[in-house]
Design a protein around this motif. Structure first.
Motif, PDB file in Angstrom:
ATOM      1  N   ARG A  92       1.425   8.876   4.480  1.00 45.83           N
ATOM      2  CA  ARG A  92       2.346   8.403   4.280  1.00 45.83           C
ATOM      3  C   ARG A  92       2.594   8.058   2.878  1.00 45.83           C
ATOM      4  NH1 ARG A  92       4.598   3.613   8.709  1.00 45.83           N
ATOM      5  NH2 ARG A  92       4.873   4.463  10.389  1.00 45.83           N
ATOM      6  N   THR A  96       3.021  10.742  -3.372  1.00 48.90           N
ATOM      7  CA  THR A  96       3.647   9.453  -3.650  1.00 48.90           C
ATOM      8  C   THR A  96       2.742   9.053  -5.374  1.00 48.90           C
ATOM      9  OG1 THR A  96       2.899   7.532  -2.879  1.00 48.90           O
ATOM     10  CG2 THR A  96       4.379   8.741  -1.824  1.00 48.90           C
ATOM     11  N   VAL A 114       7.447   6.018  -6.707  1.00 46.51           N
ATOM     12  CA  VAL A 114       7.834   5.148  -4.942  1.00 46.51           C
ATOM     13  C   VAL A 114       7.408   3.418  -5.949  1.00 46.51           C
ATOM     14  CG1 VAL A 114       7.537   4.062  -3.106  1.00 46.51           C
ATOM     15  CG2 VAL A 114       7.537   6.720  -3.432  1.00 46.51           C
ATOM     16  N   LYS A 117       5.251   0.672  -2.675  1.00 50.95           N
ATOM     17  CA  LYS A 117       4.435   1.183  -1.833  1.00 50.95           C
ATOM     18  C   LYS A 117       3.718   0.774  -0.454  1.00 50.95           C
ATOM     19  CE  LYS A 117       3.383   4.589  -4.917  1.00 50.95           C
ATOM     20  NZ  LYS A 117       1.883   5.070  -5.932  1.00 50.95           N
ATOM     21  N   ARG A 119       6.366  -1.023   1.067  1.00 58.12           N
ATOM     22  CA  ARG A 119       6.937  -0.136   2.008  1.00 58.12           C
ATOM     23  C   ARG A 119       6.864   0.751   2.679  1.00 58.12           C
ATOM     24  NH1 ARG A 119      13.783  -2.354   0.879  1.00 58.12           N
ATOM     25  NH2 ARG A 119      12.681  -4.470   0.897  1.00 58.12           N
ATOM     26  N   GLU A 120       6.540   1.787   1.917  1.00 54.55           N
ATOM     27  CA  GLU A 120       6.273   3.276   2.021  1.00 54.55           C
ATOM     28  C   GLU A 120       5.519   3.904   3.281  1.00 54.55           C
ATOM     29  OE1 GLU A 120       7.860   7.131   1.429  1.00 54.55           O
ATOM     30  OE2 GLU A 120       8.748   5.260   0.891  1.00 54.55           O
TER      31      GLU A 120
END
Length: 226
Positions: A92, A96, A114, A117, A119-120
């Protein structure tokens, strides 16, 4: 005096060829680096350029990346090591960046900025004990450390003019889940239980079964501490 063994010519399928690959990731462990910027904001970055010698980690990083700048400016890092079970969280974070605006080169490759990170990736921060950047709670191994030296690569005069850096990190603490500790030993990781996530030429892999017993394993691990 012995003579060299002779073999029949190799068939074409086993003949070596000289190539010029753009990357040389023949198979290295994956890490996710936790760092802080000057404002104290955390950043997470997947990395497959970490190697170890004694109680030192050497991290290869792009000098102008958010993580590269954080390492130079703050001098602290947590090297979070995932197992194969955490591969989705690592993926994920791919494509990014914590740097805004996104460089044109990265934007063309599909990178996007982002800010959060954690949360990502779908993971939680956990306070470190010896450094300021947070650990990743869900990852089984955390290696805290402080930057001891920064080595610009490619002949650059300093970090500000380099494209790539080799960052020497002095390890200050190691945390592991109980599930990967070796029974009967306070300070050892059980290689039969620890299943690191590996990257080979941009693709994720895990370890297979032990190939064969190692003669090196006859040396007690504590020998290396000296």
């Amino acid at each position: 005096m012995g003579t060299l063994s002779t073999f029949p010519p190799n068939p074409a399928s086993t003949r070596h060829a000289a190539i010029a690959p753009a990357i040389l990731y023949f198979g290295t462990p994956v890490a996710v680096l936790s760092t802080l910027d000057a404002a104290g904001h955390p950043n997470l970055a997947p990395n497959s350029s970490v190697w170890w010698l004694g109680q030192t980690a050497v991290v290869g990083i792009a000098a102008r990346s958010r993580t590269g700048r954080n390492l130079v400016e703050s001098g602290e890092v947590v090297i979070n090591l995932p197992s194969t079970a955490e591969v989705d969280a690592v993926d994920r974070l791919a494509l990014t960046t914590g740097r805004s605006p996104v460089s044109p080169r990265k934007a063309r490759a599909g990178y996007r900025f982002v800010a959060d990170k954690f949360r990502e990736a779908g993971v939680r921060p956990l306070p470190a004990e010896t450094v300021a950047p947070p650990r990743i709670a869900e990852f089984p191994v955390h290696v805290e450390g402080r930057v001891r030296a920064v080595h610009p690569l490619g002949g650059a005069a300093g970090p500000d003019t380099a494209d790539l850096l080799a960052v020497e990190v002095a390890v200050t603490r190691v945390h592991v889940l109980e599930s990967v500790r070796m029974p009967g030993f306070a300070n050892r990781v059980d290689p039969q239980r620890w299943r690191p996530l590996l990257m080979s030429f941009q693709r994720f892999f895990g370890l297979g079964a032990e190939a064969m017993p190692s003669r090196l394993a006859s040396i007690d691990e504590e020998w290396y501490r000296g």
